[in-house]
Motif scaffolding. Structure first.
Motif, mmCIF file in Angstrom:
data_model
loop_
_atom_site.group_PDB
_atom_site.id
_atom_site.type_symbol
_atom_site.label_atom_id
_atom_site.label_comp_id
_atom_site.label_asym_id
_atom_site.label_seq_id
_atom_site.Cartn_x
_atom_site.Cartn_y
_atom_site.Cartn_z
ATOM 1 N N PHE A 39 -1.260 17.495 -7.764
ATOM 2 C CA PHE A 39 -1.012 16.240 -8.637
ATOM 3 C C PHE A 39 -0.407 15.192 -7.950
ATOM 4 O O PHE A 39 0.633 15.576 -7.077
ATOM 5 N N GLU A 40 -0.475 13.914 -7.942
ATOM 6 C CA GLU A 40 0.078 12.931 -7.359
ATOM 7 C C GLU A 40 1.564 12.441 -8.054
ATOM 8 O O GLU A 40 1.582 12.590 -9.307
ATOM 9 N N LEU A 41 2.436 12.433 -7.303
ATOM 10 C CA LEU A 41 3.714 11.809 -7.725
ATOM 11 C C LEU A 41 3.720 10.447 -8.151
ATOM 12 O O LEU A 41 3.018 9.736 -7.456
ATOM 13 N N PRO A 42 4.543 10.261 -9.439
ATOM 14 C CA PRO A 42 4.555 8.761 -9.766
ATOM 15 C C PRO A 42 5.219 7.949 -8.681
ATOM 16 O O PRO A 42 6.012 8.521 -7.985
ATOM 17 N N GLY A 89 0.784 -1.304 0.115
ATOM 18 C CA GLY A 89 0.102 -0.105 -0.025
ATOM 19 C C GLY A 89 0.807 1.174 0.044
ATOM 20 O O GLY A 89 1.856 1.367 0.786
ATOM 21 N N ARG A 90 0.406 2.161 -0.839
ATOM 22 C CA ARG A 90 1.188 3.332 -0.782
ATOM 23 C C ARG A 90 0.482 4.506 -0.249
ATOM 24 O O ARG A 90 -0.765 4.583 -0.234
ATOM 25 N N ILE A 91 1.388 5.355 0.511
ATOM 26 C CA ILE A 91 0.744 6.522 1.006
ATOM 27 C C ILE A 91 0.793 7.576 -0.148
ATOM 28 O O ILE A 91 1.858 7.699 -0.805
ATOM 29 N N ARG A 92 -0.485 8.253 -0.541
ATOM 30 C CA ARG A 92 -0.559 9.249 -1.543
ATOM 31 C C ARG A 92 0.566 10.453 -1.348
ATOM 32 O O ARG A 92 0.496 10.956 -0.422
ATOM 33 N N ARG A 93 1.446 10.294 -2.344
ATOM 34 C CA ARG A 93 2.428 11.644 -2.256
ATOM 35 C C ARG A 93 1.882 12.836 -3.460
ATOM 36 O O ARG A 93 1.723 12.222 -4.402
#
Length: 191
Positions: A122-125, A104-108
């Motif tokens: 904007f979300e970082l890739p 699971g990724r924390i949204r950056r």
């Protein structure tokens, strides 16, 4: 073309898109760069009691049996596996085989404000860095009244940097990689 061929082709394209974005077919698990506070799963081949799953600490570490705390934030899943293998080889296992997956990724995110076509968050890739030029492109580019010589980049901790977009695009200076929480502001030109 027959329908079965088209369906097969669509399925193959879907699998390729999933793999190229870092996703595996197994429940959304991902590879790529591990972010701070991401949830990871670490498996050691034939050593089930060493399997570790959990969220990284705020310092980007996770605690494993035998070897203790290991810093994973900023590493690729492959580099993280090699680092853990090296620690396990140091007095514990002869030839460990480790896999690391991101559960699971924390949204950056970054924010682009001011004189761009579509300002916003904007979300970082997940698998690569994003630069100032790319972020402005994601925001639709600058408007005709933008002052691209005085773009400000504000980082967490209050650090502010002034960026000249023309210097970057002409190759005079390197493009600036962005970090989670960065705010780009493109001011209006006064003529």
């Amino acid at each position: 073309m027959n329908v079965k061929f088209l369906l097969l082709l669509c399925a193959i394209i879907g699998l390729l898109a999933a793999f190229s974005s870092g996703q595996t077919a197994e429940g959304g698990r991902a590879s790529g760069i591990i972010g701070q506070r991401d949830t990871v799963e670490i498996r050691v081949f034939r050593e089930d009691d060493l399997t570790t799953t959990g969220q990284l600490s705020t310092s980007g570490t996770i605690t494993m049996p035998l070897i203790g705390s290991v810093k994973l934030a900023g590493l690729s899943t492959e580099s993280a596996a090699k680092a853990i293998e090296a620690k396990l080889k140091d007095g514990y296992l002869v030839k460990p085989e480790v896999t690391v997956t991101i559960e699971g990724r924390i949204r950056r995110t970054i924010t682009v404000l001011g004189q761009v076509q579509n300002s916003g968050v904007f979300e970082l890739p997940a698998n690569r860095s994003l630069t100032v030029v790319e972020a402005i492109g994601m925001a639709g580019g600058s408007t005709r009244i933008a002052n691209t010589k005085k773009i400000t980049l504000k980082r967490s901790g209050g650090k502010v940097q002034t960026i000249n977009l023309k210097d970057i695009t002409s190759g005079k200076v390197a493009d600036v990689p962005l970090k989670d929480g960065d705010v780009l502001s493109i001011p209006e030109s006064l003529f």
